[in-house]
Scaffold this active site. Structure first.
Site, mmCIF file in Angstrom:
data_model
loop_
_atom_site.group_PDB
_atom_site.id
_atom_site.type_symbol
_atom_site.label_atom_id
_atom_site.label_comp_id
_atom_site.label_asym_id
_atom_site.label_seq_id
_atom_site.Cartn_x
_atom_site.Cartn_y
_atom_site.Cartn_z
ATOM 1 N N ARG A 135 8.544 -10.154 45.362
ATOM 2 C CA ARG A 135 8.806 -11.347 44.566
ATOM 3 C C ARG A 135 10.236 -11.767 44.890
ATOM 4 N NH1 ARG A 135 7.669 -11.112 38.105
ATOM 5 N NH2 ARG A 135 9.670 -10.030 38.175
ATOM 6 N N HIS A 161 13.221 -4.521 40.622
ATOM 7 C CA HIS A 161 12.209 -4.533 39.564
ATOM 8 C C HIS A 161 10.997 -3.749 40.038
ATOM 9 C CE1 HIS A 161 10.527 -5.813 35.819
ATOM 10 N NE2 HIS A 161 9.451 -6.318 36.398
ATOM 11 N N ARG A 214 17.110 -1.408 31.511
ATOM 12 C CA ARG A 214 16.693 -2.698 30.971
ATOM 13 C C ARG A 214 15.538 -2.492 30.001
ATOM 14 N NH1 ARG A 214 16.567 -3.877 36.538
ATOM 15 N NH2 ARG A 214 14.318 -4.245 36.399
ATOM 16 N N TYR A 258 -17.386 -24.268 15.279
ATOM 17 C CA TYR A 258 -17.764 -24.971 16.503
ATOM 18 C C TYR A 258 -18.744 -24.158 17.345
ATOM 19 C CZ TYR A 258 -13.766 -28.098 15.697
ATOM 20 O OH TYR A 258 -12.885 -29.000 15.179
ATOM 21 N N CYS A 305 -10.591 -21.600 15.463
ATOM 22 C CA CYS A 305 -10.259 -23.011 15.693
ATOM 23 C C CYS A 305 -8.765 -23.164 15.954
ATOM 24 C CB CYS A 305 -10.677 -23.838 14.480
ATOM 25 S SG CYS A 305 -12.402 -23.638 13.992
ATOM 26 N N MET A 306 -8.332 -24.373 16.225
ATOM 27 C CA MET A 306 -6.922 -24.607 16.507
ATOM 28 C C MET A 306 -6.029 -24.195 15.339
ATOM 29 S SD MET A 306 -4.950 -28.145 17.531
ATOM 30 C CE MET A 306 -5.838 -28.354 19.065
#
Length: 377
Positions: A135, A161, A214, A258, A305-306
């Site tokens: 990366r 890392h 870390r 839903y 649902c949302m």
């Protein structure tokens, strides 16, 4: 703390966070801790967590980008702030006295060096070395020497890392050791301070060399990998909460929500909880999760649902309006933990934590009491 709008909220225990840091210090053999507070401290609240960490002596922080760094410094966080990600060169020059930047590419290093010298500033940097993640990072000793030779850069440390430090599989352990060996071989002879131990590195590779560790997901009490245990004394600091806002009964054969994915097999009492996928309650848990009400499980009925979710409380006759609901608990193990939820939907606990919505206020707890509420909207 004054009463707040009880819809959906998260609770973050700062005393547990401090306890986790004390335990990580033991595991790290006295190395300085760089506290990772990117992505709003993994969804927990960056400024408040960083203040708590300051109070127990943490003076090194790391974030993903400049905006996250500014969020800390503008709120009085003390200590160094390392930015992991790319930063536009003009902005790096402008903020040279405030933050530490990452060099992960030779061409970027050369451009940053040129700009620093033209503007008469010295840019503090850590050099990222790619030892196998494929990366960000330089890969060779020649590139490292070139970066170290550039003017205008104050090269304070180098880091890598790990790709699989959170795994105890033999092949992964060997891969992690090879990554560490490359870092130390490249940096040791050049006198560079190093850091490599992320959460997995701290708890599974305590023998590794380095000047810092870390602490990321482990600092918040969560497993780096759900397959493997965390050390004793490490506890989750977070839970997602809601409240019972309506109770109703449907008859056997009636459907719910839903898509009509739930059909009542019996006359069923439902509780409505005002927490949905816009709050971070993962929709893939529909019909596959139980919230806790008064300490007892209430299975989800139908799709999340949302903004709302329905749960079955037929066997919980004492539930009433206003009762608190635990959506994700502060457990490492157990059927209500974030780790268990992530496992069920085929993702990782990191994602679920970072997905807690901005409309969800964070309630911060010390000494068993709510001391602060932070709202984002």
């Amino acid at each position: 703390m004054k009463n707040f709008y009880k819809r959906a909220w998260s609770e973050v225990d700062l005393d547990v966070l401090k306890g986790n840091i004390a335990r990580l210090r033991e595991l790290s053999g006295g190395k300085d801790i760089i506290a990772i507070v990117k992505a709003n401290a993994y969804g927990h609240g960056d400024v408040q967590c960083a203040k708590a960490l300051n109070s127990c002596g943490v003076r090194h922080f790391a974030v993903s980008n400049l905006w996250e760094a500014q969020q800390l410094s503008q709120n009085g966080i003390e200590g160094d702030i390392l930015i992991f990600g790319y930063c536009d060169i003009p902005l790096a020059i402008e903020n040279a006295a405030r933050y530490i930047f990452t060099i992960g590419d030779l061409s970027y290093a050369e451009e940053l060096s040129k700009a620093a010298q033209e503007n008469g500033v010295k840019i503090p940097v850590h050099i990222k070395i790619d030892t196998g993640m494929s990366r960000v990072g330089i890969t060779s000793e020649e590139e490292l020497d070139r970066v170290l030779s550039l003017g205008g850069l104050d090269c304070r440390a180098a880091y890598t890392h790990f790709a699989v430090s959170d795994s105890l599989l033999e092949s992964d352990v060997e891969f992690t050791k090879k990554q560490q060996t490359k870092l130390i071989e490249m940096c040791g002879k050049r006198g560079l301070a190093t850091h490599s131990q992320n959460s997995g590195g701290i708890i599974y590779h305590g023998e590794f060399e380095g000047d810092f560790v870390r602490a990321g997901i482990i600092m918040y009490g969560q497993k780096p990998d759900e397959r493997f245990p965390v050390p004793d004394g490490i506890k989750p600091i977070f839970r997602l909460m809601s409240v019972v806002s309506q109770i109703k009964t449907i008859r056997a054969g009636e459907t719910v929500s839903y898509g009509r994915t739930f059909t009542a097999a019996r006359d069923t009492t439902l509780a409505l909880i005002p927490c949905g996928y816009a709050d971070g309650f993962n929709r893939r848990l529909s019909n596959n999760w139980s919230v806790l009400i008064n300490g007892k499980p209430a299975p989800i009925c139908g799709r999340i649902c949302m903004d709302q979710t329905l749960v079955d409380i037929t066997d919980l006759p004492d539930v009433k309006l206003g009762d608190a609901v635990v959506v994700y608990s502060n457990e490492t193990e157990g059927g209500s933990s974030v780790t268990e939820a992530a496992k069920r939907v085929g993702t990782i606990n990191y994602e679920l934590l970072c997905a807690i919505g901005t409309r969800v206020p964070r309630i911060f707890i010390e000494n068993g009491k709510a001391i602060e509420m932070h709202r984002y909207i």
